[in-house]
Write a protein that holds these residues in place. Sequence first.
Motif, mmCIF file in Angstrom:
data_model
loop_
_atom_site.group_PDB
_atom_site.id
_atom_site.type_symbol
_atom_site.label_atom_id
_atom_site.label_comp_id
_atom_site.label_asym_id
_atom_site.label_seq_id
_atom_site.Cartn_x
_atom_site.Cartn_y
_atom_site.Cartn_z
ATOM 1 N N LYS A 35 63.401 60.788 54.907
ATOM 2 C CA LYS A 35 62.025 60.968 53.540
ATOM 3 C C LYS A 35 60.891 60.576 53.730
ATOM 4 N N GLY A 36 61.326 59.774 54.246
ATOM 5 C CA GLY A 36 59.837 58.542 54.893
ATOM 6 C C GLY A 36 59.427 59.616 55.897
ATOM 7 N N LEU A 37 59.827 60.213 56.977
ATOM 8 C CA LEU A 37 58.362 60.953 57.677
ATOM 9 C C LEU A 37 57.865 62.579 56.700
ATOM 10 N N MET A 38 58.837 62.407 55.722
ATOM 11 C CA MET A 38 58.196 63.877 55.224
ATOM 12 C C MET A 38 57.086 63.854 54.350
ATOM 13 N N VAL A 39 56.766 62.021 54.308
ATOM 14 C CA VAL A 39 55.483 62.041 53.699
ATOM 15 C C VAL A 39 54.129 62.579 54.681
ATOM 16 N N PHE A 40 54.242 61.968 55.781
ATOM 17 C CA PHE A 40 53.736 62.464 56.647
ATOM 18 C C PHE A 40 53.883 63.531 58.004
ATOM 19 N N ALA A 41 53.916 64.413 57.129
ATOM 20 C CA ALA A 41 54.709 65.915 57.999
ATOM 21 C C ALA A 41 53.493 66.394 58.310
ATOM 22 N N GLU A 42 52.267 65.968 58.413
ATOM 23 C CA GLU A 42 51.584 66.771 58.634
ATOM 24 C C GLU A 42 51.379 66.341 60.177
ATOM 25 N N ASP A 43 50.781 64.388 60.271
ATOM 26 C CA ASP A 43 50.831 63.735 61.356
ATOM 27 C C ASP A 43 51.953 64.030 62.091
ATOM 28 N N VAL A 44 52.989 64.465 62.134
ATOM 29 C CA VAL A 44 54.573 64.520 62.378
ATOM 30 C C VAL A 44 54.311 65.922 63.019
ATOM 31 N N LEU A 45 53.800 66.975 62.401
ATOM 32 C CA LEU A 45 54.244 68.171 63.285
ATOM 33 C C LEU A 45 53.099 68.197 63.931
ATOM 34 N N VAL A 46 51.078 67.703 63.986
ATOM 35 C CA VAL A 46 50.859 67.444 65.051
ATOM 36 C C VAL A 46 51.574 66.822 66.255
ATOM 37 N N ARG A 47 51.598 65.806 66.003
ATOM 38 C CA ARG A 47 52.326 64.728 67.446
ATOM 39 C C ARG A 47 53.742 65.765 68.017
ATOM 40 N N VAL A 48 54.226 66.560 67.257
ATOM 41 C CA VAL A 48 55.369 67.462 68.013
ATOM 42 C C VAL A 48 54.484 68.353 68.270
ATOM 43 N N GLY A 49 53.997 69.089 68.242
ATOM 44 C CA GLY A 49 53.157 70.810 68.618
ATOM 45 C C GLY A 49 52.004 69.154 70.092
ATOM 46 N N ILE A 50 52.134 68.260 69.780
ATOM 47 C CA ILE A 50 50.576 68.126 71.315
ATOM 48 C C ILE A 50 51.883 67.836 72.129
ATOM 49 N N ALA A 51 53.359 67.255 71.613
ATOM 50 C CA ALA A 51 54.288 67.026 73.111
ATOM 51 C C ALA A 51 54.809 67.761 73.760
ATOM 52 N N CYS A 52 55.069 69.411 72.299
ATOM 53 C CA CYS A 52 55.482 70.775 73.014
ATOM 54 C C CYS A 52 54.524 71.067 74.267
ATOM 55 N N GLY A 53 52.869 71.001 73.503
ATOM 56 C CA GLY A 53 52.125 71.645 74.551
ATOM 57 C C GLY A 53 51.833 70.514 76.108
ATOM 58 N N LEU A 54 52.077 69.775 75.531
ATOM 59 C CA LEU A 54 52.142 68.788 77.249
ATOM 60 C C LEU A 54 53.291 69.718 78.054
ATOM 61 N N ILE A 55 54.627 69.412 77.429
ATOM 62 C CA ILE A 55 55.810 70.013 78.083
ATOM 63 C C ILE A 55 55.153 71.105 78.845
ATOM 64 N N ALA A 56 54.783 72.469 77.691
ATOM 65 C CA ALA A 56 54.659 73.022 78.409
ATOM 66 C C ALA A 56 54.059 73.181 79.491
ATOM 67 N N GLY A 57 52.829 72.589 79.545
ATOM 68 C CA GLY A 57 51.314 72.151 80.983
ATOM 69 C C GLY A 57 52.301 71.946 82.012
#
Length: 323
Positions: free
Chosen positions: A220-242
Motif C-alpha cells: 500500500k505504501g507503493l500505491m501512494v507513489f503509483a506514478e513513480d513505480v509505473l514509470v520506473r517499471v516502464g523504463i526497466a521494461c524498455g531497457l530490457i526490450a532494447g
Amino acid sequence: MIPADRTLIVVTPVFEDREASARLFQELAAQFPQGLFVLAVDDGSVRQPLDIDSLRAAGVQGAVLRLRRNVGHQRAIAIGLAHACESLQDHQRVVVMDSDGEDLPATMPALLQGLDDAEVDVVVAQRKRRVETLRFKAFYAIYKRFFRLMTGRPIAFGNFMALKAAAARRLVAMQELSIHVAGAVLGSRLRTRACPLDRGPRYAGQSKMNFVGLVLHGFKGLMVFAEDVLVRVGIACGLIAGAALAGIVAAVLLKLAGYSTPGWFSVALGLLVLMLLQTGALALMTLMLTGVVRGGTVTTAIGYRDFVAAVIPTHPADDADRA
C-alpha cells in the motif's frame, strides 16, 4: 470538539485492545498532566469495544470516536485526524501513535521538541532498536530497499509522528492518507525531520497484524507513489526490450557470418523475440497506466463522517455548553 486550552492532541487507533489502550492513557496522563486531549479511534471493535471510562479512569480529557465497522489501521488514523482538524487551532500540536505500547509516551517530548524549529512541519520517529522477530527485521530491511528502488524515496518510519496544525490539515486533504500514513507524509512535501527513538514492547495481548497483513501494508505504501513505480517499471521494461532487440541483431549477424551452431540460432532468436514482445508490451501498458493514474487523480475531502457511528467525549456537559 477539541477545547482551545488543549495544546497536545493525541490521535490513536484502537482495535480489540482495551487493556493495552487503558495503560497507554494512564502513561499519557502521567507524562502530560496538563494540556492533553486524547482522541481514541475505536476501529469497529466487537469483542473489546473501547469504553469512555478508560479515558476517565486515567484522568484524561478526550473522546472516543467509534466507527461503524473495521476500516483498518491507516484509515482509522486518517478519520481521527480529519475529525481533529475540524476544530484544530494553530497553536496546537498533534501526535499520531499506536495504542499497544510500542510507541512510548516517554519519547514524545523528543518528537515535540523538533516542532519548535520553524523549518520543520513533521517530526517522525525513526527506530533505533526494535522489539521484533528476526523474520520481521529481515522483511523490513528488504522492503526499505525495494521501496527506495521502486519510488526513489527512502522510508524508515511508521505512524508515530508529531505534526503542526497546518501539517495535519495538509495531510487530511490528501486521499493517500487513508492508504498509507507514512507514504502520505513522504508525498506531501512537508518539511520532515527524523528523530531516532527506541520501540517499546506491547503492553498486553498479541499483535493483530500477521505477516500477510504486513506485506499488504508495505505494498500500500507503493500505491501512494503509483506514478513513480509505473514509470520506473516502464523504463526497466524498455531497457530490457532494447537489450533483446540488440541480441536479435547480434544473433542474425552471427548467423549470416556462419558462427552459429545448428539449432542455436532458432532457439536464441525465438527467446529474444518473445522477450522483446513481452517487455515492449509491458512497457507500453505501464506508461498508459501512468496516464490513467495521473488523469484520474482528483482532489476530494475524505468523507470520514460516513464511518463514524458516535463521538463520545469524556466531558459531555462541557461539550454541550460549547455547543
